[in-house]
Each structure stands twice: as structure tokens, then as C-alpha cells.
Design a protein around this motif. Structure first.
Motif, short mmCIF file in Angstrom:
data_model
loop_
_atom_site.label_atom_id
_atom_site.label_comp_id
_atom_site.label_asym_id
_atom_site.label_seq_id
_atom_site.Cartn_x
_atom_site.Cartn_y
_atom_site.Cartn_z
N LEU A 75 -1.26 -0.98 -9.24
CA LEU A 75 -0.58 -1.33 -8.30
C LEU A 75 0.23 -0.24 -7.48
O LEU A 75 0.41 -0.23 -6.24
CB LEU A 75 0.32 -2.42 -8.73
N ILE A 76 0.59 0.77 -8.07
CA ILE A 76 1.13 1.89 -7.53
C ILE A 76 0.42 2.92 -6.72
O ILE A 76 0.54 3.13 -5.48
CB ILE A 76 1.94 2.90 -8.54
N LYS A 77 -0.93 2.82 -7.20
CA LYS A 77 -2.14 3.48 -6.22
C LYS A 77 -2.25 2.64 -4.91
O LYS A 77 -2.41 3.09 -3.83
CB LYS A 77 -3.21 3.64 -7.18
N TYR A 78 -2.41 1.39 -5.21
CA TYR A 78 -2.39 0.43 -4.06
C TYR A 78 -1.41 0.62 -3.19
O TYR A 78 -1.62 0.57 -1.93
CB TYR A 78 -2.68 -1.14 -4.62
N ALA A 79 0.06 0.58 -3.53
CA ALA A 79 1.23 0.88 -2.62
C ALA A 79 1.02 2.13 -1.76
O ALA A 79 1.35 1.99 -0.69
CB ALA A 79 2.25 0.83 -3.66
N ARG A 87 -1.62 1.58 0.96
CA ARG A 87 -0.98 0.74 2.06
C ARG A 87 0.02 1.53 3.02
O ARG A 87 -0.06 1.32 3.98
CB ARG A 87 -0.36 -0.41 1.48
N ASP A 88 0.67 2.35 2.39
CA ASP A 88 1.92 3.20 3.14
C ASP A 88 2.03 4.51 2.49
O ASP A 88 2.16 4.68 1.16
CB ASP A 88 3.21 2.39 2.67
N PRO A 89 1.93 5.59 3.06
CA PRO A 89 2.20 6.94 2.54
C PRO A 89 3.20 7.26 1.72
O PRO A 89 3.17 8.07 0.92
CB PRO A 89 1.97 8.01 4.00
N ASP A 90 4.28 6.53 2.11
CA ASP A 90 5.54 6.60 1.03
C ASP A 90 5.66 5.54 0.00
O ASP A 90 6.75 5.51 -0.59
CB ASP A 90 6.78 6.44 2.34
N GLY A 91 4.68 4.73 0.14
CA GLY A 91 4.60 3.71 -0.97
C GLY A 91 5.11 2.48 -0.34
O GLY A 91 6.46 2.29 -0.06
N ASP A 92 4.43 1.40 -0.48
CA ASP A 92 5.10 0.11 0.15
C ASP A 92 5.94 -0.52 -0.79
O ASP A 92 5.42 -0.72 -2.00
CB ASP A 92 3.65 -0.95 0.20
#
Length: 215
Positions: free
Chosen positions: A178-182, A185-190
Motif C-alpha cells: 500500500l505504501i508503494k501504491y501511495a 499515486r503521488d510523489p509525496d505519498g497519497d
């Protein structure tokens, strides 16, 4: 923020640096490796590029490392030690009062490394290169689980049972994915994805670890 320890990285080194200048040179190589993998990826990384970026002779690279995989392995081990050192410090400083607070902190530190540590969002803990980069006989995430499990057992009195390690393994796999996915989705982490990840993991571990430890 660069998370770096002053000790020499272990494992993949051909020989350990014994003088301060040699140790500083090795860390310059690892810093250069971190910058380059973010720019050109692991496939684009070469020892020649690394030597140029670190400002050392190519012979100095091969004096300590046999190839680029060994350099990346040393960088990954350095990151793992820095990650666990920061988490341990938060525990021993009394900032975390319960095991689930330590789990939250472990996720927060992992997210922080994605945001602030050069090379980390490209390499993570080594899966991009090899799922056995941290240990030849165990998956990288298994190594993480063992180290996190030891911290929880030592500092919060959890019983060191196979079921605990299994539950932590599930939690680590969920968090990792999930963190990789975040960050895709967003360079700063969704933030929405990261919040969901923490909530899912906390609920899962509360449900399973608390019931197992009480049994």
C-alpha cells in the motif's frame, strides 16, 4: 534528511575500511549510489558513473566492492540499520508506550524514508534488485519481520511465537504494497492511501495479535 550511520556497512564489502578516510570514502560511494539510482535506476547504474559521482578512482570502488549489486546491497543494509536505529530510539526514549504505537511508528518511519532518503523510493529494502538482497536465504520482508518482531518482544513483552511472526509478516506485506501504491499515486505519498494502510494494519494486528497473546 539523510538517514546515515557512521559505522561501516557490512556484508557485501570486500574488505572493511579501517581508517577514517577509507570509511568516509565508502560512505561517499553509497551516497553517490543513492543519488544515481533515483536518476538512472538500478539498470542504468554503473561503477564508472558511481566513481565519477563520488569523486573517487574506479580502483577505489573495486577495492571495496566487487560489483554494483554489492554497492546497492551495502546501501540497502545501511538504510535498514538506520530505519531500525530510529525506531529503537523512539522506543527507548519513551515516546511509544504500547506495541501498536511502535507499529504505527514503524510505518511512519518507512514513509519518511520514502520521502526523504535518497534512493529509497527506488530501491526500498532491495526487492527491485533481488528479493534476497538482505539475506541470501530469506526474503527481504522476512528479514524486516524478524527485526521488527524482536523489537516488539524485547520492549513490549509480547510472546515470541510463530503466530506473532506470521501476523507481522502479513502486516508488513500489506504495508509494503500500500505504501508503494501511495507513492505511485503521488510523489509525496497519497495521504488517503497512507491513512488507510495504517488503519488496516492497526485493525488487523489488534484483532489477531491481542487475541493470540491473550490466549
Amino acid at each position: 534528511m539523510v538517514m546515515q550511520t557512521s559505522a561501516a556497512p557490512a556484508g557485501p564489502l570486500r574488505r572493511m575500511p579501517v581508517q577514517g578516510r577509507s570509511l568516509a570514502r565508502v560512505h561517499r560511494m553509497l551516497d553517490a549510489c543513492a543519488e544515481l539510482v533515483d536518476q538512472v535506476g538500478y539498470d542504468g547504474l554503473t561503477t564508472t558513473l558511481l566513481a565519477e559521482r563520488a569523486g573517487v578512482a574506479i580502483g577505489s570502488v573495486y577495492q571495496f566492492f566487487p560489483d554494483k549489486r554489492a554497492i546497492v546491497q551495502a546501501l540497502t543494509l545501511r538504510n535498514l540499520d538506520a530505519y531500525l536505529d530510529r525506531l529503537s530510539k523512539r522506543i527507548t526514549d519513551g515516546q511509544l508506550h504500547n506495541w501498536w504505537d511502535a507499529v504505527d511508528a514503524a510505518i511512519d518511519e518507512y514513509i519518511a524514508m520514502h520521502r526523504h532518503v535518497p534512493g529509497f523510493r527506488t530501491l526500498h529494502f532491495g526487492d527491485v534488485v533481488d528479493v534476497h538482497l538482505l539475506d541470501e536465504e530469506r526474503d527481504n520482508n522476512v528479514v524486516i519481520v524478524e527485526r521488527l518482531g524482536s523489537l516488539l518482544v524485547e520492549h513490549f513483552g509480547l510472546r515470541d511465537e510463530p503466530r506473532l511472526r506470521f501476523n507481522l509478516a502479513i502486516a508488513v506485506e500489506i504495508a509494503d504494497g500500500l505504501i508503494k501504491y501511495a507513492f505511485r499515486r503521488d510523489p509525496d505519498g497519497d495521504e488517503l492511501v497512507l491513512a488507510e494502510a495504517k488503519s488496516l494494519i492497526r485493525d488487523y494486528l489488534h484483532r489477531h495479535v491481542d487475541s493470540e497473546q491473550a490466549g
